[in-house]
Scaffold this active site. Structure first.
Site, PDB file in Angstrom:
ATOM      1  N   SER A  64      66.020   9.488 110.362  1.00  0.00           N
ATOM      2  CA  SER A  64      66.168  10.760 109.870  1.00  0.00           C
ATOM      3  C   SER A  64      65.514  11.141 108.483  1.00  0.00           C
ATOM      4  CB  SER A  64      67.617  10.611 109.734  1.00  0.00           C
ATOM      5  OG  SER A  64      68.310  11.116 110.861  1.00  0.00           O
ATOM      6  N   LYS A  67      63.557  13.955 108.498  1.00  0.00           N
ATOM      7  CA  LYS A  67      63.993  15.323 108.305  1.00  0.00           C
ATOM      8  C   LYS A  67      63.884  16.098 106.927  1.00  0.00           C
ATOM      9  CE  LYS A  67      67.788  13.992 111.422  1.00  0.00           C
ATOM     10  NZ  LYS A  67      69.340  13.476 111.552  1.00  0.00           N
ATOM     11  N   TYR A 191      61.328  16.202 117.934  1.00  0.00           N
ATOM     12  CA  TYR A 191      62.350  15.737 117.166  1.00  0.00           C
ATOM     13  C   TYR A 191      62.262  14.009 117.303  1.00  0.00           C
ATOM     14  CZ  TYR A 191      66.711  14.135 115.687  1.00  0.00           C
ATOM     15  OH  TYR A 191      68.022  13.122 115.059  1.00  0.00           O
ATOM     16  N   TYR A 243      74.857  12.128 105.391  1.00  0.00           N
ATOM     17  CA  TYR A 243      76.018  12.307 106.424  1.00  0.00           C
ATOM     18  C   TYR A 243      77.233  12.324 105.690  1.00  0.00           C
ATOM     19  CZ  TYR A 243      71.923  10.967 109.186  1.00  0.00           C
ATOM     20  OH  TYR A 243      70.837  10.798 109.729  1.00  0.00           O
ATOM     21  N   VAL A 261      68.816   5.918 110.189  1.00  0.00           N
ATOM     22  CA  VAL A 261      69.310   4.430 110.799  1.00  0.00           C
ATOM     23  C   VAL A 261      68.204   3.500 110.967  1.00  0.00           C
ATOM     24  CG1 VAL A 261      71.066   6.019 112.034  1.00  0.00           C
ATOM     25  CG2 VAL A 261      68.997   5.605 113.380  1.00  0.00           C
TER      26      VAL A 261
HETATM   27  N1  GLU Z   1      66.852   9.732 115.809  1.00  0.00           N
HETATM   28  C1  GLU Z   1      67.978   9.270 115.409  1.00  0.00           C
HETATM   29  C2  GLU Z   1      69.079  10.105 116.235  1.00  0.00           C
HETATM   30  O1  GLU Z   1      68.874  11.239 116.456  1.00  0.00           O
HETATM   31  C3  GLU Z   1      68.128   9.690 113.809  1.00  0.00           C
HETATM   32  C4  GLU Z   1      69.446   9.436 113.239  1.00  0.00           C
HETATM   33  C5  GLU Z   1      69.490   8.844 111.890  1.00  0.00           C
HETATM   34  O2  GLU Z   1      68.315   8.502 111.444  1.00  0.00           O
HETATM   35  O3  GLU Z   1      70.439   9.040 111.196  1.00  0.00           O
HETATM   36  O4  GLU Z   1      69.922   9.547 116.459  1.00  0.00           O
END
Ligand code: GLU
Length: 311
Positions: A64, A67, A191, A243, A261
């Site tokens: 993430s 992003k 994505y 988050y 993650v």
């Molecule tokens: N590619 C992961 C997902 O979509 C990213 C989640 C993350 O890094 O928090 O679940």
């Protein structure tokens, strides 16, 4: 050795010995097999001085954290219009939650939860084929870091494609609300591939320099985004970058930061340093356990919190 080098090495040594390392994510199978003993840190100062310790040169799945870069590119493509399709408020929910989308008509709370980043991937698709949008993202990150060795780990991307049921649900749900303009499979292809970028802490901290330097890549002098946009991306990282653990991260660390993650965190001390840490074990909110602790100690020892009085 400067004081900062000593602090960075000291933190790496402390983290190597830390007993409570959290648990690596297992819902993306290749992430589950990463050695929880790993810890890396890289601090790039405003003048370019680099301090790297532990496994700071080992590539890991940035997940993430990507992003931040996809948001930067999407803002470059459509400007502030992006905010008609994505909000700017913390969600208070898990990264992959679907519940708010129902009452909020398919508009994700912010660009750093999965739903929000799926919309930014839709924007990146524009009139491109998925392959071109993925290539654009890879070129962008390589240029930011000044490192052509950065790659996308296809095994991770494929594993996400095979197991990403929740992300498919989010994408299809938003498409039903008209907030996804391309087929869900195409958007998710973009994505999953940007989440599967593999980078070391050094490469990540280099890529994040424009956020510490008012939108300018300090190495090339090139403007990546306006100073205002850099400030706003930092604001979103502070309020939404972890988050439902974003408040706790601001409380403990006090820097804009984005976690993934894979166990990485990119953090920005504006005007001072771009910092990346990595340790695969996560806490209960899905953020790197030792990465957070390492940043907390770095900030305590340097006084870099944005809430600390300056000068
Ligand atoms: N590619 C992961 C997902 O979509 C990213 C989640 C993350 O890094 O928090 O679940």
């Amino acid at each position: 050795m400067t004081d900062l080098s000593a602090i960075v090495s000291e933190i790496a040594a402390e983290m190597a010995a830390a007993p409570d390392r959290g648990t690596p994510a297992s819902y993306i199978p290749p992430l589950a097999s990463v050695d929880p003993a790993r810890f890396g840190i890289a601090v790039i100062e405003a003048d370019g001085t680099a301090h790297v310790a532990g496994d700071g040169d080992m590539p890991f799945s940035i997940q993430s954290i990507s992003k931040v870069f996809s948001l930067t590119l999407a803002l470059g493509a459509v400007g502030d219009q992006l905010w008609t399709r994505v909000g700017r408020e913390p969600s208070g929910s898990a990264f992959n939650s679907i519940v708010q989308l129902e009452t909020e008509h398919g508009i994700p709370r912010n660009p750093f939860i999965n739903a929000g980043a799926i919309v930014t991937s839709d924007i990146l698709l524009g009139r491109n084929a998925p392959r071109e949008a993925i290539g654009e993202m890879l070129r962008f990150v390589r240029a930011l870091a000044g490192d052509e060795a950065i790659f996308i780990d296809e095994t991770v991307a494929r594993a996400e494609q095979d197991t990403g049921y929740r992300n498919m649900a989010l994408a299809n749900y938003m498409r039903a609300f008209g907030n996804l303009h391309h087929p869900a499979e195409h958007v998710l292809g973009v994505y999953f591939h940007h989440c599967a970028l593999a980078m070391s802490c050094r490469q990540l901290a280099l890529a994040g320099r424009y956020l510490m330097a008012g939108g300018i890549n300090p190495e090339t002098g090139r403007s990546i985004v306006s100073a205002q946009r850099a400030r706003r991306i930092n604001a979103l990282m502070l309020t939404c970058g972890h988050y439902d653990g974003s408040g706790e991260f601001a409380f403990r660390v006090g820097l804009p930061g984005k976690s993934g993650v894979g166990g990485g965190i990119l953090a920005v001390a504006p005007g001072i340093a771009s910092i990346a840490v990595w340790s695969p074990g996560l806490n209960e909110r899905g953020n790197s356990q030792l990465g957070t602790l390492a940043l907390e100690r770095l900030v305590a020892r340097t006084g870099w919190s944005i809430f600390e009085p300056r000068g």
